[in-house]
Design a protein around this motif. Structure first.
Motif, PDB file in Angstrom:
ATOM      1  N   ALA A  99       1.135  -1.720  -0.178  1.00 38.48           N
ATOM      2  CA  ALA A  99       0.145  -0.056  -0.069  1.00 38.48           C
ATOM      3  C   ALA A  99       0.834   1.412   0.235  1.00 38.48           C
ATOM      4  O   ALA A  99       0.780   1.854  -0.697  1.00 38.48           O
ATOM      5  N   GLN A 100       2.155   1.582   1.368  1.00 35.59           N
ATOM      6  CA  GLN A 100       2.867   2.634   1.054  1.00 35.59           C
ATOM      7  C   GLN A 100       3.571   2.536  -0.302  1.00 35.59           C
ATOM      8  O   GLN A 100       4.079   3.588  -0.972  1.00 35.59           O
ATOM      9  N   ARG A 101       4.126   2.027  -1.240  1.00 35.98           N
ATOM     10  CA  ARG A 101       4.532   1.219  -2.104  1.00 35.98           C
ATOM     11  C   ARG A 101       3.342   2.281  -2.932  1.00 35.98           C
ATOM     12  O   ARG A 101       3.632   3.469  -3.945  1.00 35.98           O
ATOM     13  N   CYS A 102       1.959   2.244  -3.368  1.00 32.21           N
ATOM     14  CA  CYS A 102       1.509   2.465  -4.408  1.00 32.21           C
ATOM     15  C   CYS A 102       1.649   3.907  -4.652  1.00 32.21           C
ATOM     16  O   CYS A 102       1.133   4.886  -5.097  1.00 32.21           O
ATOM     17  N   PHE A 103       1.223   3.933  -2.800  1.00 33.03           N
ATOM     18  CA  PHE A 103       0.920   6.143  -2.684  1.00 33.03           C
ATOM     19  C   PHE A 103       1.679   6.518  -2.633  1.00 33.03           C
ATOM     20  O   PHE A 103       2.271   7.601  -3.715  1.00 33.03           O
ATOM     21  N   ALA A 104       3.493   5.738  -2.647  1.00 34.09           N
ATOM     22  CA  ALA A 104       4.986   6.238  -2.747  1.00 34.09           C
ATOM     23  C   ALA A 104       4.529   7.041  -4.276  1.00 34.09           C
ATOM     24  O   ALA A 104       5.532   8.023  -4.413  1.00 34.09           O
ATOM     25  N   LYS A 105       4.203   5.852  -5.019  1.00 34.45           N
ATOM     26  CA  LYS A 105       4.523   6.410  -6.639  1.00 34.45           C
ATOM     27  C   LYS A 105       3.377   6.884  -7.419  1.00 34.45           C
ATOM     28  O   LYS A 105       3.596   7.661  -7.667  1.00 34.45           O
ATOM     29  N   ALA A 106       2.059   7.164  -6.504  1.00 33.27           N
ATOM     30  CA  ALA A 106       1.322   8.045  -7.024  1.00 33.27           C
ATOM     31  C   ALA A 106       1.313   8.990  -6.589  1.00 33.27           C
ATOM     32  O   ALA A 106       1.476   9.900  -7.957  1.00 33.27           O
ATOM     33  N   LEU A 107       1.831   9.877  -5.187  1.00 31.40           N
ATOM     34  CA  LEU A 107       2.514  10.940  -5.078  1.00 31.40           C
ATOM     35  C   LEU A 107       3.895  11.295  -6.100  1.00 31.40           C
ATOM     36  O   LEU A 107       2.892  12.656  -6.159  1.00 31.40           O
ATOM     37  N   VAL A 108       4.587  11.059  -6.420  1.00 32.09           N
ATOM     38  CA  VAL A 108       5.178  11.024  -7.177  1.00 32.09           C
ATOM     39  C   VAL A 108       5.184  11.231  -8.522  1.00 32.09           C
ATOM     40  O   VAL A 108       5.744  12.330  -9.209  1.00 32.09           O
ATOM     41  N   CYS A 109       3.990  10.862  -9.434  1.00 33.03           N
ATOM     42  CA  CYS A 109       3.780  10.458 -10.729  1.00 33.03           C
ATOM     43  C   CYS A 109       2.812  12.290 -10.752  1.00 33.03           C
ATOM     44  O   CYS A 109       2.461  12.914 -11.230  1.00 33.03           O
ATOM     45  N   TRP A 110       2.198  12.139  -8.959  1.00 35.85           N
ATOM     46  CA  TRP A 110       0.765  13.817  -8.961  1.00 35.85           C
ATOM     47  C   TRP A 110       2.188  14.583  -8.623  1.00 35.85           C
ATOM     48  O   TRP A 110       1.384  16.013  -9.737  1.00 35.85           O
ATOM     49  N   ASP A 111       3.133  15.202  -8.406  1.00 40.34           N
ATOM     50  CA  ASP A 111       3.697  16.160  -8.007  1.00 40.34           C
ATOM     51  C   ASP A 111       4.482  16.921  -9.592  1.00 40.34           C
ATOM     52  O   ASP A 111       4.649  17.610  -9.748  1.00 40.34           O
ATOM     53  N   ALA A 112       5.140  15.493 -10.107  1.00 36.40           N
ATOM     54  CA  ALA A 112       6.037  15.358 -11.017  1.00 36.40           C
ATOM     55  C   ALA A 112       4.759  16.282 -12.711  1.00 36.40           C
ATOM     56  O   ALA A 112       5.615  16.854 -13.493  1.00 36.40           O
ATOM     57  N   HIS A 113       3.481  15.632 -12.850  1.00 36.53           N
ATOM     58  CA  HIS A 113       2.690  16.061 -13.741  1.00 36.53           C
ATOM     59  C   HIS A 113       1.433  16.528 -13.879  1.00 36.53           C
ATOM     60  O   HIS A 113       0.939  16.714 -15.128  1.00 36.53           O
ATOM     61  N   SER A 114       0.972  17.021 -12.563  1.00 35.15           N
ATOM     62  CA  SER A 114      -0.411  17.541 -12.633  1.00 35.15           C
ATOM     63  C   SER A 114      -0.113  19.354 -12.435  1.00 35.15           C
ATOM     64  O   SER A 114      -1.705  19.346 -13.318  1.00 35.15           O
ATOM     65  N   GLU A 115       0.989  19.898 -12.720  1.00 33.25           N
ATOM     66  CA  GLU A 115       0.688  20.888 -13.216  1.00 33.25           C
ATOM     67  C   GLU A 115       1.051  21.307 -14.310  1.00 33.25           C
ATOM     68  O   GLU A 115      -0.464  22.279 -14.964  1.00 33.25           O
ATOM     69  N   ARG A 116       1.206  20.923 -15.591  1.00 29.33           N
ATOM     70  CA  ARG A 116       1.395  20.439 -16.999  1.00 29.33           C
ATOM     71  C   ARG A 116      -0.046  19.738 -17.568  1.00 29.33           C
ATOM     72  O   ARG A 116      -0.393  20.551 -18.079  1.00 29.33           O
ATOM     73  N   ALA A 117      -0.327  18.994 -16.980  1.00 25.30           N
ATOM     74  CA  ALA A 117      -1.769  18.595 -17.332  1.00 25.30           C
ATOM     75  C   ALA A 117      -2.922  19.563 -17.240  1.00 25.30           C
ATOM     76  O   ALA A 117      -3.780  20.164 -18.128  1.00 25.30           O
ATOM     77  N   LEU A 118      -2.813  19.953 -15.910  1.00 27.20           N
ATOM     78  CA  LEU A 118      -3.923  21.244 -16.071  1.00 27.20           C
ATOM     79  C   LEU A 118      -3.627  22.168 -17.341  1.00 27.20           C
ATOM     80  O   LEU A 118      -3.916  23.147 -17.629  1.00 27.20           O
ATOM     81  N   ALA A 119      -2.183  23.130 -17.412  1.00 27.53           N
ATOM     82  CA  ALA A 119      -1.609  24.434 -18.195  1.00 27.53           C
ATOM     83  C   ALA A 119      -1.791  23.885 -19.734  1.00 27.53           C
ATOM     84  O   ALA A 119      -2.097  24.712 -20.058  1.00 27.53           O
ATOM     85  N   ASP A 120      -2.471  22.531 -19.550  1.00 24.80           N
ATOM     86  CA  ASP A 120      -2.319  22.189 -21.165  1.00 24.80           C
ATOM     87  C   ASP A 120      -3.818  21.921 -21.130  1.00 24.80           C
ATOM     88  O   ASP A 120      -4.315  20.948 -22.508  1.00 24.80           O
ATOM     89  N   ILE A 121      -4.641  21.707 -20.334  1.00 26.05           N
ATOM     90  CA  ILE A 121      -6.127  21.012 -20.285  1.00 26.05           C
ATOM     91  C   ILE A 121      -7.213  22.382 -21.855  1.00 26.05           C
ATOM     92  O   ILE A 121      -6.256  23.110 -21.725  1.00 26.05           O
ATOM     93  N   GLN A 122      -7.438  21.427 -22.534  1.00 25.02           N
ATOM     94  CA  GLN A 122      -8.703  21.524 -23.221  1.00 25.02           C
ATOM     95  C   GLN A 122     -10.424  21.659 -23.525  1.00 25.02           C
ATOM     96  O   GLN A 122     -10.993  20.569 -22.349  1.00 25.02           O
ATOM     97  N   ILE A 123     -10.655  22.929 -23.278  1.00 28.61           N
ATOM     98  CA  ILE A 123     -12.030  23.377 -22.522  1.00 28.61           C
ATOM     99  C   ILE A 123     -12.477  23.107 -24.131  1.00 28.61           C
ATOM    100  O   ILE A 123     -12.732  24.313 -24.227  1.00 28.61           O
ATOM    101  N   ALA A 124     -14.298  22.166 -23.655  1.00 21.86           N
ATOM    102  CA  ALA A 124     -15.180  22.281 -24.590  1.00 21.86           C
ATOM    103  C   ALA A 124     -16.127  23.346 -24.067  1.00 21.86           C
ATOM    104  O   ALA A 124     -16.313  23.689 -23.058  1.00 21.86           O
ATOM    105  N   PRO A 125     -16.642  24.010 -25.077  1.00 23.34           N
ATOM    106  CA  PRO A 125     -18.121  24.312 -24.818  1.00 23.34           C
ATOM    107  C   PRO A 125     -18.706  23.705 -24.501  1.00 23.34           C
ATOM    108  O   PRO A 125     -19.385  22.852 -24.515  1.00 23.34           O
ATOM    109  N   ARG A 126     -19.447  24.481 -23.285  1.00 27.39           N
ATOM    110  CA  ARG A 126     -20.263  23.177 -22.576  1.00 27.39           C
ATOM    111  C   ARG A 126     -22.008  23.841 -23.459  1.00 27.39           C
ATOM    112  O   ARG A 126     -22.181  25.054 -23.828  1.00 27.39           O
TER     113      ARG A 126
END
Length: 207
Positions: A99-126
């Motif tokens: 469990a701790q190995r999974c959580f640690a890997k998830a945190l590394v992934c989130w820290d590495a990629h969340s900012e770029r994912a939000l910056a590059d987001i494409q938003i379609a009209p609602r």
């Protein structure tokens, strides 16, 4: 690997029907079959968890992990989402090291990629209830996008805090999957992918 080939046998292999109207709409909006399948598997696994069927939930999360590894880029946040859920499943079985190995890997992934994912987001009209609101969105589209990105950034930060708490051996003090149906956009764009990555996570009080 050809994803269309694998989805020919989707009802048997994945428990997923690729011929539904929702799938057709998603495909017409530019979503890949892999995106649709991943969301379906994660929803079904989370539902199984809420029904106290941890074995079916764990199997669903494993299949979602396979789909992500096969078809998503390594910097896709949805890898982290699957890892968090697999960690929670392992935790429930008393497999604390895994469990701790999974959580640690998830945190590394989130820290590495969340900012770029939000910056590059494409938003379609609602879809709007009136021509007035449709025109207002078109006129103030930049402001609308900025507000949407800010809202998603706040949700992402909340999820990051939840993952960090789990990685530290604490409880994630928030509810996520229970918010999914209310938060899920009715359009198939990047906001739906980001929200799926954020909210298709087992609720804290379900651990």
């Amino acid at each position: 690997m050809n994803f269309m080939t694998t989805t020919m046998f989707a009802p048997r292999i994945w428990g997923f029907d690729p011929s539904t109207p929702e799938v057709r709409i998603a495909r017409q909006s530019g979503w890949r079959m892999a995106d649709i399948l991943w969301e379906y598997l994660m929803e079904q696994a989370n539902v199984a968890w809420t029904q106290d069927d941890s074995a079916r939930a764990a199997w669903g999360f494993r299949r979602a992990a396979w789909a992500a590894r096969l078809f998503f880029a390594k910097d896709d946040l949805r890898h982290a989402t699957v890892m968090v859920n697999q960690g929670i499943c392992a935790q429930a079985r008393g497999q604390m090291t895994r469990a701790q190995r999974c959580f640690a890997k998830a945190l590394v992934c989130w820290d590495a990629h969340s900012e770029r994912a939000l910056a590059d987001i494409q938003i379609a009209p609602r879809a709007r209830s009136s021509l007035f609101h449709l025109r207002m969105e078109a006129r103030h589209r930049a402001t609308y996008h900025a507000n949407m990105q800010l809202r998603l950034s706040k949700i992402s930060a909340e999820v990051r805090a939840a993952i960090a708490a789990l990685a530290d051996g604490n409880t994630a003090e928030c509810r996520l999957f229970s918010r999914w149906r209310g938060e899920k956009p009715n359009v198939f764009d990047d906001t739906r992918k980001i929200l799926g990555a954020c909210l298709l996570i087992i609720d804290a009080d379900g651990v």
